[in-house]
Design a protein around this motif. Structure first.
Motif, short mmCIF file in Angstrom:
data_model
loop_
_atom_site.label_atom_id
_atom_site.label_comp_id
_atom_site.label_asym_id
_atom_site.label_seq_id
_atom_site.Cartn_x
_atom_site.Cartn_y
_atom_site.Cartn_z
N LEU A 85 0.82 -1.21 0.00
CA LEU A 85 0.00 0.00 0.00
C LEU A 85 0.86 1.26 0.00
N THR A 86 2.02 1.21 0.62
CA THR A 86 2.92 2.37 0.56
C THR A 86 3.42 2.57 -0.87
N ALA A 87 3.78 1.48 -1.54
CA ALA A 87 4.20 1.58 -2.94
C ALA A 87 3.06 2.10 -3.82
N ALA A 88 1.84 1.64 -3.56
CA ALA A 88 0.69 2.08 -4.36
C ALA A 88 0.41 3.57 -4.16
N SER A 89 0.80 4.12 -3.01
CA SER A 89 0.56 5.54 -2.76
C SER A 89 1.48 6.44 -3.57
N GLY A 90 2.57 5.87 -4.08
CA GLY A 90 3.52 6.66 -4.87
C GLY A 90 4.49 7.47 -4.06
N ALA A 91 4.48 7.31 -2.73
CA ALA A 91 5.39 8.05 -1.85
C ALA A 91 5.99 7.10 -0.84
N LEU A 92 7.24 7.36 -0.45
CA LEU A 92 7.92 6.50 0.51
C LEU A 92 7.36 6.68 1.92
N LEU A 93 6.83 7.83 2.21
CA LEU A 93 6.24 8.12 3.52
C LEU A 93 4.99 8.95 3.31
N PRO A 94 4.02 8.81 4.21
CA PRO A 94 4.00 7.94 5.38
C PRO A 94 3.73 6.48 5.00
N LEU A 95 4.07 5.57 5.91
CA LEU A 95 3.78 4.16 5.71
C LEU A 95 2.29 3.92 5.85
N ARG A 96 1.75 3.08 4.97
CA ARG A 96 0.30 2.91 4.92
C ARG A 96 -0.09 1.44 5.06
N ALA A 97 -1.24 1.21 5.65
CA ALA A 97 -1.87 -0.11 5.71
C ALA A 97 -3.35 0.09 5.44
N GLU A 98 -4.12 -0.99 5.46
CA GLU A 98 -5.54 -0.87 5.14
C GLU A 98 -6.28 0.00 6.14
N GLY A 99 -5.77 0.07 7.37
CA GLY A 99 -6.42 0.90 8.36
C GLY A 99 -5.99 2.35 8.33
N GLY A 100 -5.11 2.71 7.39
CA GLY A 100 -4.59 4.08 7.31
C GLY A 100 -3.09 4.10 7.53
N ILE A 101 -2.59 5.18 8.07
CA ILE A 101 -1.15 5.31 8.33
C ILE A 101 -0.75 4.31 9.40
N ASP A 102 0.34 3.56 9.13
CA ASP A 102 0.77 2.50 10.04
C ASP A 102 2.26 2.66 10.31
#
Length: 605
Positions: A85-102
């Motif tokens: 999900l972080t890769a899909a966001s196109g940015a290295l940060l913030p780290l993401r999961a299905e529940g939001g920022i993780d």
């Protein structure tokens, strides 16, 4: 080979030591010291065994690396989801999961996964896991190099590397997409620098950078055990004079830790939400392990008692638990029995420093409320070196006992491999797999019956058992089978499938088996939730027992023969005593409500 005396057991090489190196006795029975033909043949033979063991280890670590069923812990799928999900966001940060920022872990592991999969364009378990195996190989190289330098014998280095790779904890944590292998590499490297040299400013900087990288993989609190280990080593080098040590090396120790923390702190500078890093990671994930009531009762009872961490390395070492017990005996017995120990009996300075490294981890990780044996994984590298250095002194009964454990494990695995096709006729093993597993078991049996070969062949048999385990799991590294006459798996592309999940986002692994589909989850501990989703018209994966009839009026897309991860005691007894190998599996069927139904396919190789 029980008569062999290796160089390290008789006197370590002079690496910051006052000992004189001794001429090592050869590693092969009946060989003479010196450049005789017999000695040359012995050297070639021992290298052939050790080299063969290293090749088996490489095969064990790389075989079926993309399988969802390799030995691992549940955290892997969680880290995989954050990476995706972080890769899909196109940015290295913030780290993401299905529940939001993780922010439950620092970003370096996830950045590594993003790089190895080219921002998710080449998504697969092999690309995620292969860099971890590289780290494990680098740790094995460090272990082998250190043992070879200390013993003046490269064969001792190969033995140490084999011991490290043959420990089950290394196999379980050194292949999946986890932080443990990078953490071990960057925490063991400072020890190697310190053991093979002085605590110079160059060492301080290199160790600090290594500690910072370890922190960006796992936790900034890793500064504590490494700082404690280095302080203890330097303290004993100054003859246990604390004031002298602090005046000479105190500033360097603080600088080393400061460099590590400074590198870790870069995360706060580059993350767009540093306040969430502070709340989720620092206060929640790390300092939260020190909070809560019942601390004193928790030392002796509960899930994480004190004894769990102090006995943790016996679990981490796997079949080497018995040799580790022997290592404790031969390492510390002379100090109790002989007030004037000989050079051969007492601990060399490098051995003392390796033990101090282990002790520092044990003491530091006794403090948090959560005391898990995997926190001690960096000490497995140090213990592998110590075992190799004292290998020829270990009591033979414990070495034989370890080999017996390997044989029992291999025998059970071979029995299961031969029994599964009888329980599930359509699932079998290629002949070369059975021959390989049987050959590894046979070699271990021969080594057990030949007293001169038991000691050297134990590390080879240990990695052979790991390869047998991988071979035994190989038939289940397969995609979903499409239902005969059904709409086909292609019809699942772009659709959401609801999978049962019992722990830590376990459903994430099914993305690798059904690429192009969206994966959601329901509580697998409550089968009624799956049936409710099915009744609501959702595309659902339902777990069925082998032979259990499927409901009528449903469209069947495909099925997967999946492995059970946790078995009740009754099923374990049925498997062991009655050969009920069908208890190991269940059918995971993808279906949805419909007026039509399709037959499920027969299982095939």
């Amino acid at each position: 080979m029980d008569s062999i005396e290796s160089a390290p057991s008789m006197g370590l090489r002079k690496v910051r030591s006052s000992y004189r190196p001794r001429v090592p006795r050869p590693w092969w029975p009946n060989a003479e010291v010196g450049g005789t033909i017999v000695g040359m043949k012995a050297s070639i033979a021992s290298w052939a065994v050790l080299g063969g063991g290293l090749l088996i280890a490489a095969a064990a670590y790389l075989y079926d690396l993309d399988s969802i069923h390799i030995p691992k812990i549940g955290d892997e799928v969680r880290y995989v989801q954050i990476t995706r999900l972080t890769a899909a966001s196109g940015a290295l940060l913030p780290l993401r999961a299905e529940g939001g920022i993780d922010n439950t872990k620092p970003p370096l592991l996830f950045w590594q996964g993003i790089a190895s999969t080219a921002w998710g364009r080449h998504w697969g378990l092999w690309r995620l896991r292969f860099p971890i195996v590289v780290y494990t190989g680098l740790v094995a190289l460090l272990v082998g190099w250190l043992a070879a330098r200390l013993s003046a014998d490269p064969r001792t280095g190969a033995l140490a590397a084999l011991i490290y790779l043959g420990s089950f904890s290394t196999f379980q944590h050194g292949r999946p997409f986890l932080t443990n292998a990078p953490e071990t590499f960057f925490l063991f490297a400072p020890l190697v620098l310190l053991l093979l040299g002085e605590f110079t400013w160059a060492t301080v900087v290199l160790a600090g950078v290594s500690l910072g990288l370890a922190s960006l993989y796992k936790s900034f609190l890793l500064v504590v055990p490494i700082g404690a280990a280095c302080a203890a080593i330097l303290w004993q080098r100054h003859r246990w004079r604390l004031g002298t040590m602090l005046r000479a090396d105190g500033v360097k120790l603080v600088t080393m830790g400061g460099i590590g923390v400074a590198i870790f702190s870069l995360w706060f500078l580059v993350d767009p939400h540093p306040e969430r890093v502070l709340a989720q990671y620092v206060l929640g994930e790390n300092l939260g392990k020190f909070s809560g009531g019942g601390y004193l009762p928790g030392l002796i009872s509960g899930t994480y008692p004190l004894w769990r961490i102090w006995l943790g390395d016996f679990l981490n070492m796997g079949v080497y638990a018995l040799p580790l017990l022997g290592l404790l005996w031969v390492s510390f017995r002379p100090a109790r029995r002989d007030p004037r120990p000989t050079e051969e009996g007492r601990l060399a300075p490098a051995e003392r420093e390796l033990w101090l490294y282990v002790l520092a981890f044990l003491i530091v990780y006794s403090v948090p409320r959560q005391r898990q044996e995997n926190y001690l994984l960096p000490t497995v590298a140090a213990l592998s070196v110590l075992l190799a250095l004292r290998w020829q002194q270990l009591p033979m009964v414990l070495v034989r006992g370890a080999l017996v454990l390997v044989i029992i494990g291999q025998g059970l695995l071979l029995r299961i491999m031969l029994g599964i096709p009888k329980a599930i006729p359509a699932v079998g093993y290629a002949s070369w797999k059975v021959v390989t597993a049987a050959s590894l078991l046979g070699a271990a049996l021969v080594a057990l019956t030949r007293a001169g070969r038991t000691r050297l062949f134990l590390p080879v048999a240990a990695v052979g058992a790991l390869l047998t385990l991988g071979i035994g799991l190989s038939p289940f590294n397969r995609p979903f089978d499409p239902a005969v006459g059904g709409p086909g798996l292609g019809a699942l592309a772009g659709r959401t499938i609801w999978f049962p999940s019992t722990f830590n986002r376990r459903y994430e692994r099914y993305r690798f088996l059904l690429p192009g589909s969206e994966i959601a989850s329901y509580d697998g501990r409550r089968p009624s939730e799956g049936m409710r989703a099915l009744a609501e018209g959702k595309l659902t994966a339902i777990a069925y027992e082998l032979g259990e009839p499927l409901p009528e009026g449903h469209r069947i897309y495909g099925e997967l023969l999946d492995l059970r991860t946790r078995l009740p005691a009754a099923d374990i007894r049925a498997i062991v005593l009655e050969s009920r190998f069908d208890k190991l599996f269940y059918r995971l069927v993808v279906l949805e409500r419909s007026t039509a139904s399709w037959m499920l396919p027969a299982r095939r190789e």
